[in-house]
Design an enzyme around this catalytic site. Structure first.
Site, short mmCIF file in Angstrom:
data_model
loop_
_atom_site.label_atom_id
_atom_site.label_comp_id
_atom_site.label_asym_id
_atom_site.label_seq_id
_atom_site.Cartn_x
_atom_site.Cartn_y
_atom_site.Cartn_z
N SER A 1 0.86 -1.18 0.00
CA SER A 1 0.00 0.00 0.00
C SER A 1 0.90 1.23 0.00
O SER A 1 2.09 1.14 0.33
CB SER A 1 -0.87 0.00 1.26
OG SER A 1 -1.48 1.27 1.49
N TYR B 1 -2.48 -1.62 10.07
CA TYR B 1 -2.40 -1.74 8.61
C TYR B 1 -1.04 -1.25 8.11
O TYR B 1 -0.39 -1.91 7.29
CB TYR B 1 -3.53 -0.91 7.99
CG TYR B 1 -3.68 -1.09 6.51
CD1 TYR B 1 -4.39 -2.16 5.98
CD2 TYR B 1 -3.14 -0.17 5.62
CE1 TYR B 1 -4.54 -2.32 4.61
CE2 TYR B 1 -3.28 -0.31 4.25
CZ TYR B 1 -3.98 -1.39 3.75
OH TYR B 1 -4.13 -1.55 2.40
#
Length: 258
Positions: A142, A155
Site C-alpha cells: 500500500s 495496517y
C-alpha cells in the site's frame, strides 16, 4: 510470430482476496490475458460468481489458517501442474484508532491476516515456484507501506513489513528464476474504502466527504480515486514478461499522491 510479453497464456495464477475489489478486478485482467485464474477467499459464494464469469476456479481459504493455505496451493497445483503467479492480496483494514487507544486484539487480528497470512502464502508459492524454476509473486502492499498514517498503525505495520519481505524474497528466489515485487495502491474506490471512510468519520466526528477530499482525492495529482482495474493492470505488468528483468521492486498506483 513473436509472443506478446503481456500475455499469460498457459499460466496459472492464484489471487487471494479474489472475491471483490482489487482481487476481483485483477482476476478479470489476468483471465483476459489468457491465464487460468484461481480466486481464493473466506466466502465461497462471491468467489464462485467471479470464477464463473472468467472461466476460472474458486477455492475457499482463510489465509490466516496455514492448513487451509497449504490445501489451496495443493489444489491449485493440480489444475495445470504449475503455479505461475501469486497475487498475495488478501487483507483487511484493521482497527482505526490512535496507537495509545487501539484494541490490541483487533491489532493482532489484522497482522494475522495481512502479514502472517501473506507469509503462509509466500511459503507455499516459494516452494512450488522454486521447484519449477520460474514464477512471479506480487505482494499487495500500500502507499501506507512507505509512509505512516494516523489511526492506522496495524495496517501500516503490516504493509511496511510486506515491502521488506518482498525485497528479502527477491534476493532469495532470484537464483531460482522467481521474481517478487510489490504493488502500493493509494486510495482505491469501492466498498472497502467506503467502510473505512464511514469508520473514520465516526472516529473523527466529521463528514466522510470532507475526509475524502482532504485525505484522498484533493491530495492526488489526478484529483480522483484509483479504480480497482487500474491496480489489476499494474499487477499484470508484474505477472507477465513485460517485467521479466524486474524483481525486488515496488510500484505506486496512487493517482499521484506524492
Amino acid at each position: 510470430m513473436t509472443r506478446d510479453p503481456a500475455r499469460l497464456d498457459g499460466k496459472l495464477a492464484i489471487i487471494t482476496g479474489g472475491g471483490s475489489g482489487i482481487g476481483e478486478a485483477t482476476a478479470h485482467v489476468f483471465a483476459d490475458a489468457g491465464a487460468t485464474v484461481v480466486v481464493a477467499g473466506r466466502r465461497l459464494e462471491p468467489l464462485e460468481k467471479v470464477a464463473a464469469t472468467i472461466g476460472g476456479h474458486a477455492i475457499a481459504c482463510d489465509v490466516s489458517n496455514q492448513d487451509e493455505v497449504r490445501e489451496l496451493f495443493a489444489k491449485a497445483a493440480t489444475i495445470t501442474g504449475r503455479v505461475d503467479v501469486l497475487l498475495n492480496n488478501a487483507g483487511g483494514p484493521g482497527p482505526i484508532a490512535p496507537v495509545a487507544d487501539v484494541d490490541m486484539d483487533a491489532w493482532i487480528g489484522c497482522m494475522n491476516i495481512n502479514l502472517v497470512g501473506a507469509m503462509y502464502c509466500l511459503q507455499e508459492a516459494a516452494k512450488i515456484m522454486s521447484a519449477q524454476g520460474a514464477g512471479s509473486i506480487i505482494n499487495m502492499s500500500s502507499l501506507m507501506g512507505i509512509q505512516g498514517y494516523p489511526m492506522r498503525s496495524a495496517y501500516v505495520a503490516s504493509k511496511f513489513a510486506l515491502i521488506g519481505i518482498t525485497e528479502t524474497m527477491a534476493r532469495e528466489l532470484g537464483p531460482k528464476g522467481v521474481r517478487v515485487n510489490a504493488l502500493m495502491p493509494g486510495a482505491v474506490s469501492g466498498e472497502n474504502m467506503d467502510r473505512i471512510l464511514a469508520r473514520r468519520a465516526e472516529a473523527e466526528g466529521r463528514p466522510a466527504e470532507e475526509i475524502e477530499r482532504e485525505n484522498y482525492t484533493d491530495v492526488a495529482a489526478l484529483k480522483r480515486w484509483v479504480a480497482p482495474e487500474e491496480v489489476g493492470r499494474a499487477a499484470l505488468y508484474y505477472a507477465s514478461d513485460l517485467s521479466s528483468a524486474i524483481t525486488g521492486d515496488k510500484m505506486k498506483v496512487d493517482c499521484g499522491r506524492f
